[in-house]
Design a protein around this motif. Structure first.
Motif, PDB file in Angstrom:
ATOM      1  N   LYS A 233       0.980  -1.344  -0.085  1.00  0.00           N
ATOM      2  CA  LYS A 233      -0.075   0.140  -0.009  1.00  0.00           C
ATOM      3  C   LYS A 233       0.916   1.110   0.032  1.00  0.00           C
ATOM      4  CE  LYS A 233      -3.211  -2.599   2.881  1.00  0.00           C
ATOM      5  NZ  LYS A 233      -3.976  -2.393   4.264  1.00  0.00           N
ATOM      6  N   PRO A 234       0.179   2.367  -0.347  1.00  0.00           N
ATOM      7  CA  PRO A 234       1.294   3.632  -0.424  1.00  0.00           C
ATOM      8  C   PRO A 234       1.649   3.743   1.071  1.00  0.00           C
ATOM      9  CG  PRO A 234      -0.707   3.760  -2.093  1.00  0.00           C
ATOM     10  CD  PRO A 234      -1.043   2.527  -1.122  1.00  0.00           C
ATOM     11  N   GLU A 235       0.948   3.697   2.004  1.00  0.00           N
ATOM     12  CA  GLU A 235       1.325   4.050   3.289  1.00  0.00           C
ATOM     13  C   GLU A 235       2.500   2.937   3.807  1.00  0.00           C
ATOM     14  OE1 GLU A 235      -1.826   3.071   2.217  1.00  0.00           O
ATOM     15  OE2 GLU A 235      -3.161   2.099   3.894  1.00  0.00           O
ATOM     16  N   ASP A 236       2.780   2.041   2.958  1.00  0.00           N
ATOM     17  CA  ASP A 236       4.068   1.146   3.424  1.00  0.00           C
ATOM     18  C   ASP A 236       5.382   1.790   2.958  1.00  0.00           C
ATOM     19  OD1 ASP A 236       2.001  -1.737   2.424  1.00  0.00           O
ATOM     20  OD2 ASP A 236       2.527  -0.848   4.598  1.00  0.00           O
ATOM     21  N   THR A 237       5.323   2.948   2.225  1.00  0.00           N
ATOM     22  CA  THR A 237       6.417   3.593   1.827  1.00  0.00           C
ATOM     23  C   THR A 237       7.231   4.142   3.046  1.00  0.00           C
ATOM     24  OG1 THR A 237       5.113   4.367  -0.267  1.00  0.00           O
ATOM     25  CG2 THR A 237       7.086   5.916   0.414  1.00  0.00           C
ATOM     26  N   ALA A 238       8.771   3.641   3.002  1.00  0.00           N
ATOM     27  CA  ALA A 238       9.311   3.980   4.157  1.00  0.00           C
ATOM     28  C   ALA A 238      10.906   3.679   3.801  1.00  0.00           C
ATOM     29  CB  ALA A 238       8.697   3.330   5.220  1.00  0.00           C
ATOM     30  N   VAL A 239      11.763   4.055   4.521  1.00  0.00           N
ATOM     31  CA  VAL A 239      13.089   3.282   4.609  1.00  0.00           C
ATOM     32  C   VAL A 239      12.967   2.000   5.541  1.00  0.00           C
ATOM     33  CG1 VAL A 239      15.491   3.556   4.991  1.00  0.00           C
ATOM     34  CG2 VAL A 239      14.339   5.480   3.858  1.00  0.00           C
ATOM     35  N   TYR A 240      13.370   1.084   5.197  1.00  0.00           N
ATOM     36  CA  TYR A 240      12.983  -0.332   5.850  1.00  0.00           C
ATOM     37  C   TYR A 240      14.577  -0.632   6.322  1.00  0.00           C
ATOM     38  CZ  TYR A 240       8.437  -0.999   4.466  1.00  0.00           C
ATOM     39  OH  TYR A 240       6.972  -0.972   4.518  1.00  0.00           O
ATOM     40  N   TYR A 241      14.504  -0.829   7.723  1.00  0.00           N
ATOM     41  CA  TYR A 241      15.802  -1.246   8.496  1.00  0.00           C
ATOM     42  C   TYR A 241      15.667  -2.567   9.042  1.00  0.00           C
ATOM     43  CZ  TYR A 241      16.702   3.724   8.213  1.00  0.00           C
ATOM     44  OH  TYR A 241      16.724   5.178   7.776  1.00  0.00           O
ATOM     45  N   CYS A 242      16.697  -3.577   8.692  1.00  0.00           N
ATOM     46  CA  CYS A 242      16.869  -4.765   9.552  1.00  0.00           C
ATOM     47  C   CYS A 242      17.627  -4.424  10.602  1.00  0.00           C
ATOM     48  CB  CYS A 242      17.437  -5.818   8.606  1.00  0.00           C
ATOM     49  SG  CYS A 242      19.167  -5.285   7.769  1.00  0.00           S
ATOM     50  N   ALA A 243      17.432  -5.148  11.605  1.00  0.00           N
ATOM     51  CA  ALA A 243      18.358  -4.987  13.042  1.00  0.00           C
ATOM     52  C   ALA A 243      18.296  -6.303  13.709  1.00  0.00           C
ATOM     53  CB  ALA A 243      17.675  -3.914  13.566  1.00  0.00           C
ATOM     54  N   GLY A 244      19.618  -6.254  14.666  1.00  0.00           N
ATOM     55  CA  GLY A 244      19.601  -7.800  15.064  1.00  0.00           C
ATOM     56  C   GLY A 244      20.323  -7.528  16.518  1.00  0.00           C
ATOM     57  N   ASP A 245      19.923  -8.293  17.503  1.00  0.00           N
ATOM     58  CA  ASP A 245      20.646  -8.136  18.781  1.00  0.00           C
ATOM     59  C   ASP A 245      20.428  -9.715  19.368  1.00  0.00           C
ATOM     60  OD1 ASP A 245      21.061  -5.695  20.956  1.00  0.00           O
ATOM     61  OD2 ASP A 245      21.235  -7.416  21.593  1.00  0.00           O
ATOM     62  N   LEU A 246      21.393  -9.741  20.326  1.00  0.00           N
ATOM     63  CA  LEU A 246      21.364 -11.121  21.026  1.00  0.00           C
ATOM     64  C   LEU A 246      20.288 -11.175  22.041  1.00  0.00           C
ATOM     65  CD1 LEU A 246      25.311 -11.705  21.812  1.00  0.00           C
ATOM     66  CD2 LEU A 246      23.996 -13.101  20.237  1.00  0.00           C
ATOM     67  N   SER A 247      19.765 -10.068  22.365  1.00  0.00           N
ATOM     68  CA  SER A 247      18.854  -9.939  23.175  1.00  0.00           C
ATOM     69  C   SER A 247      17.321  -9.733  22.537  1.00  0.00           C
ATOM     70  CB  SER A 247      19.072  -8.791  24.149  1.00  0.00           C
ATOM     71  OG  SER A 247      17.725  -8.466  24.836  1.00  0.00           O
TER      72      SER A 247
ATOM     73  N   ARG B 124      14.751  -8.940  23.855  1.00  0.00           N
ATOM     74  CA  ARG B 124      14.078  -7.992  24.431  1.00  0.00           C
ATOM     75  C   ARG B 124      14.338  -6.697  23.827  1.00  0.00           C
ATOM     76  NH1 ARG B 124       9.581  -7.307  27.570  1.00  0.00           N
ATOM     77  NH2 ARG B 124       9.504  -4.990  28.120  1.00  0.00           N
ATOM     78  N   ALA B 125      15.728  -6.590  23.546  1.00  0.00           N
ATOM     79  CA  ALA B 125      16.199  -5.246  22.651  1.00  0.00           C
ATOM     80  C   ALA B 125      15.500  -5.035  21.473  1.00  0.00           C
ATOM     81  CB  ALA B 125      17.455  -5.219  22.540  1.00  0.00           C
ATOM     82  N   VAL B 126      15.300  -6.114  20.647  1.00  0.00           N
ATOM     83  CA  VAL B 126      14.450  -6.264  19.404  1.00  0.00           C
ATOM     84  C   VAL B 126      13.036  -5.806  19.792  1.00  0.00           C
ATOM     85  CG1 VAL B 126      13.778  -7.262  17.447  1.00  0.00           C
ATOM     86  CG2 VAL B 126      15.944  -7.728  18.070  1.00  0.00           C
ATOM     87  N   LEU B 127      12.573  -6.313  20.495  1.00  0.00           N
ATOM     88  CA  LEU B 127      11.160  -6.145  21.302  1.00  0.00           C
ATOM     89  C   LEU B 127      10.993  -4.601  21.448  1.00  0.00           C
ATOM     90  CD1 LEU B 127       8.184  -7.082  22.133  1.00  0.00           C
ATOM     91  CD2 LEU B 127       9.470  -7.233  24.264  1.00  0.00           C
ATOM     92  N   ASP B 128      12.095  -4.171  22.279  1.00  0.00           N
ATOM     93  CA  ASP B 128      11.918  -2.605  22.473  1.00  0.00           C
ATOM     94  C   ASP B 128      12.343  -1.821  21.597  1.00  0.00           C
ATOM     95  OD1 ASP B 128      12.977  -3.399  25.899  1.00  0.00           O
ATOM     96  OD2 ASP B 128      11.174  -3.509  24.953  1.00  0.00           O
ATOM     97  N   GLY B 129      12.555  -2.133  20.152  1.00  0.00           N
ATOM     98  CA  GLY B 129      13.062  -1.396  19.257  1.00  0.00           C
ATOM     99  C   GLY B 129      14.530  -0.770  19.436  1.00  0.00           C
ATOM    100  N   LYS B 130      15.296  -1.600  20.410  1.00  0.00           N
ATOM    101  CA  LYS B 130      16.622  -1.097  20.630  1.00  0.00           C
ATOM    102  C   LYS B 130      17.726  -1.770  20.254  1.00  0.00           C
ATOM    103  CE  LYS B 130      14.751   2.361  23.745  1.00  0.00           C
ATOM    104  NZ  LYS B 130      14.556   2.786  25.533  1.00  0.00           N
ATOM    105  N   PRO B 131      17.586  -2.509  19.304  1.00  0.00           N
ATOM    106  CA  PRO B 131      18.668  -3.633  18.929  1.00  0.00           C
ATOM    107  C   PRO B 131      20.052  -2.790  18.645  1.00  0.00           C
ATOM    108  CG  PRO B 131      17.345  -3.438  17.102  1.00  0.00           C
ATOM    109  CD  PRO B 131      16.616  -2.473  18.277  1.00  0.00           C
ATOM    110  N   MET B 132      20.954  -3.530  19.120  1.00  0.00           N
ATOM    111  CA  MET B 132      22.448  -3.042  18.891  1.00  0.00           C
ATOM    112  C   MET B 132      22.749  -3.051  17.340  1.00  0.00           C
ATOM    113  SD  MET B 132      25.856  -4.326  20.560  1.00  0.00           S
ATOM    114  CE  MET B 132      25.227  -4.124  22.171  1.00  0.00           C
ATOM    115  N   TYR B 133      22.510  -3.691  16.568  1.00  0.00           N
ATOM    116  CA  TYR B 133      22.988  -3.740  15.133  1.00  0.00           C
ATOM    117  C   TYR B 133      22.093  -3.624  14.448  1.00  0.00           C
ATOM    118  CZ  TYR B 133      26.733  -6.355  17.550  1.00  0.00           C
ATOM    119  OH  TYR B 133      27.419  -6.967  18.583  1.00  0.00           O
TER     120      TYR B 133
END
Length: 120
Positions: A84-98, A100-109
């Motif tokens: 959908k047009p509202e899906d327009t965005a910059v998409y980021y992949c991210a990862g963490d050993l935790s 919880r960090a990914v859940l909280d939107g604060k992964p390290m990498y």
């Protein structure tokens, strides 16, 4: 640990794209992985994540997007259908050993982001 996202582009509404995120420098199978996106003028938001075999999606993409991972290729994917047009965005992949960090939107990498543009 380095993340390299790719696969973005311009697509018409209703179309599909598949994003890839190659991970290097770490033990990939140990990492919780997620996809986030940021639209112009908006805050970054969670899209999908995979940790410990559990998969979660934002309500806005549930039923349209699918996250998957290939531990043999150290790569996580995001298949996006019925865009959908509202899906327009910059998409980021991210990862963490935790997870919880990914859940909280604060992964390290974080990857560098890939632009997805959906035209109406």
């Amino acid at each position: 640990v380095q993340l390299q996202a790719s696969g973005g582009g311009l697509v018409q509404a209703g179309g599909s794209l598949k994003l890839s995120c190659a991970v290097s420098g770490g033990t990939f199978r140990s990492y919780a992985m997620g996809w986030f996106r940021q639209a112009p003028g908006k805050e970054r938001e969670f899209v999908a994540r995979w940790n410990g075999g559990f998969i979660y999606y934002a309500d806005s993409v549930k039923g349209r997007f699918t996250i998957s991972r290939d531990n043999t290729k150290n790569t996580v994917y995001l298949q996006m259908n019925s865009l959908k047009p509202e899906d327009t965005a910059v998409y980021y992949c991210a990862g963490d050993l935790s997870s919880r960090a990914v859940l909280d939107g604060k992964p390290m990498y974080w990857g560098q982001g890939t632009q997805v543009t959906v035209s109406s």
